[in-house]
Scaffold this motif. Structure first.
Motif, PDB file in Angstrom:
ATOM      1  N   SER A   3      12.815   0.319 -10.205  1.00 39.91           N
ATOM      2  CA  SER A   3      11.861  -0.471  -9.433  1.00 39.91           C
ATOM      3  C   SER A   3      10.792   0.457  -8.870  1.00 39.91           C
ATOM      4  N   ALA A   4       9.520   0.199  -9.237  1.00 35.96           N
ATOM      5  CA  ALA A   4       8.417   1.069  -8.830  1.00 35.96           C
ATOM      6  C   ALA A   4       7.380   0.282  -8.038  1.00 35.96           C
ATOM      7  N   LEU A   5       6.802   0.936  -7.042  1.00 32.27           N
ATOM      8  CA  LEU A   5       5.670   0.390  -6.287  1.00 32.27           C
ATOM      9  C   LEU A   5       4.445   1.223  -6.631  1.00 32.27           C
ATOM     10  N   TYR A   6       3.421   0.567  -7.167  1.00 31.91           N
ATOM     11  CA  TYR A   6       2.216   1.240  -7.645  1.00 31.91           C
ATOM     12  C   TYR A   6       1.065   0.855  -6.719  1.00 31.91           C
ATOM     13  N   VAL A  29       7.490  -3.146 -12.023  1.00 35.79           N
ATOM     14  CA  VAL A  29       6.410  -2.598 -11.218  1.00 35.79           C
ATOM     15  C   VAL A  29       5.809  -3.673 -10.314  1.00 35.79           C
ATOM     16  N   ASP A  30       5.791  -3.401  -9.015  1.00 38.47           N
ATOM     17  CA  ASP A  30       5.021  -4.196  -8.058  1.00 38.47           C
ATOM     18  C   ASP A  30       3.745  -3.425  -7.746  1.00 38.47           C
ATOM     19  N   THR A  31       2.644  -4.143  -7.590  1.00 37.93           N
ATOM     20  CA  THR A  31       1.366  -3.489  -7.327  1.00 37.93           C
ATOM     21  C   THR A  31       0.760  -3.982  -6.018  1.00 37.93           C
ATOM     22  N   VAL A  32       0.106  -3.069  -5.297  1.00 40.31           N
ATOM     23  CA  VAL A  32      -0.644  -3.410  -4.089  1.00 40.31           C
ATOM     24  C   VAL A  32      -1.931  -2.597  -4.077  1.00 40.31           C
ATOM     25  N   LEU A  33      -2.930  -3.082  -3.342  1.00 47.06           N
ATOM     26  CA  LEU A  33      -4.263  -2.493  -3.377  1.00 47.06           C
ATOM     27  C   LEU A  33      -4.532  -1.486  -2.264  1.00 47.06           C
ATOM     28  N   SER A  34      -3.565  -1.279  -1.378  1.00 48.92           N
ATOM     29  CA  SER A  34      -3.780  -0.326  -0.290  1.00 48.92           C
ATOM     30  C   SER A  34      -2.463   0.231   0.204  1.00 48.92           C
ATOM     31  N   ALA A  35      -2.565   1.389   0.857  1.00 49.02           N
ATOM     32  CA  ALA A  35      -1.374   1.994   1.441  1.00 49.02           C
ATOM     33  C   ALA A  35      -0.812   1.136   2.560  1.00 49.02           C
TER      34      ALA A  35
END
Length: 310
Positions: A3-6, A29-35
């Motif tokens: 499980s990865a967070l990109y 993979v889960d993706t988000v646009l900011s820290a």
């Protein structure tokens, strides 16, 4: 499954990376646009690895890495940075990043390198975790053996066994239940750790009925260890799933306690980590509980007291 967070502020790059990394079938993979979004996401979802861009608004990759290392010191962290940013690479590695990947060039080669790198980072983390788990369990086994030798009172021994499991083994909670021969119900007689009223809600029998189909009832009735490595999805934990989640229990094991050829109880272990229990851990826990079983046979005239009557 990995499980990865990109994390990246470029949606197109996130989409491309997600497609490439997931196509082998063993990475999610889960993706988000900011820290900032990532810090919220990681509170509710467990990840094996984080992949982060460096240059992002509000909080860059280095500041994000610092926050992650503060709260999750062992979580693998891979940073993306543009070519010519050797200063960023050095600072990231000094700050605890496991690897870095340079952006630019052939996307296929870039994401192939990322896929290989994150697999290697996760495998190393899992190997280190497995070794740590085993070392803790060996310590639990050693301390329990000393207690078996030196503690003569049956109840004190059971209490100490639970305490050692929590303090030395780092289990969230451990408890021991014994069967009442008259009612065939299992009563908790010793416990330690983050319990917070969990045991008061248990209704367990060793009979082949719904109350006997959980891990404790099965372990005693069938005479072998029972394992649940994902409490939220295991049907045997359905009745207690919500309460377990409130206390952070993610996996659990039940080991039968014997008197000769009969099973007279079980010891339960709860971990905050999913997939905690493998064959090696169960073998050591069985050895530990077998030692307790032998000690209890020698102390039969001094029965334990159910927790609810103390």
């Amino acid at each position: 499954m990995i499980s990865a967070l990109y994390v990246d502020d470029e949606p197109a790059l996130l989409d491309l990376g997600k497609i490439f990394l997931e196509r082998a079938g063993d990475i999610r993979v889960d993706t988000v646009l900011s820290a900032s979004e990532a810090l919220i996401k990681i509170k509710s979802t467990t990840y094996d690895v984080i992949i982060s861009d460096y240059q992002m608004p509000v909080m860059d990759g280095l500041a994000f890495l610092k926050r992650i290392r503060s709260d999750y010191p062992a979580l693998p962290f891979i940073i993306f940075t543009g070519k010519g940013r050797e200063d960023v690479v050095i600072e990231a590695l000094n700050g605890g990043a496991d690897h870095y990947i340079q952006k630019g060039g052939n996307p296929k080669a870039q994401f192939a390198e990322l896929s290989h790198t994150l697999r290697r980072a996760v495998e190393r983390k899992r190997a280190n975790d497995a070794l740590l788990h085993l070392n803790r369990l060996y310590s639990v086994l050693s301390r329990t053996n000393k207690a078996v030798i030196h503690i003569k009172n049956r109840q004190e021994l059971l209490d100490e066994a639970c305490r050692i499991a929590v303090e030395e083994g780092k289990f969230l909670m451990a408890w021991i239940g014994m069967v009442d021969p008259a009612t065939r119900r299992v009563h908790p007689v010793a416990a330690c750790g983050y319990e917070e009223g969990y045991l008061s809600q248990l209704s367990i029998t060793v009979d082949n009925v719904p109350q006997g189909m959980g891990l404790t009832g099965l372990a005693i009735r069938e005479g072998h260890p029972t394992i649940c490595n994902d409490i939220p999805s295991d049907s045997r934990m359905e009745k207690y799933r919500h309460e377990a989640a409130k206390r952070g229990y993610r996996s659990s094991a039940g080991i039968p306690i014997r008197n000769g050829t009969s099973c007279i109880g079980a010891m339960r272990f709860y971990s905050a980590e999913p997939d905690f229990f493998n064959d090696q851990e169960i073998h050591l826990l069985q050895e530990l509980v077998d030692d307790i079983s032998f000690a209890l046979e020698l102390r039969e005239k001094d029965p334990p007291t159910p927790l609810h009557t103390r």
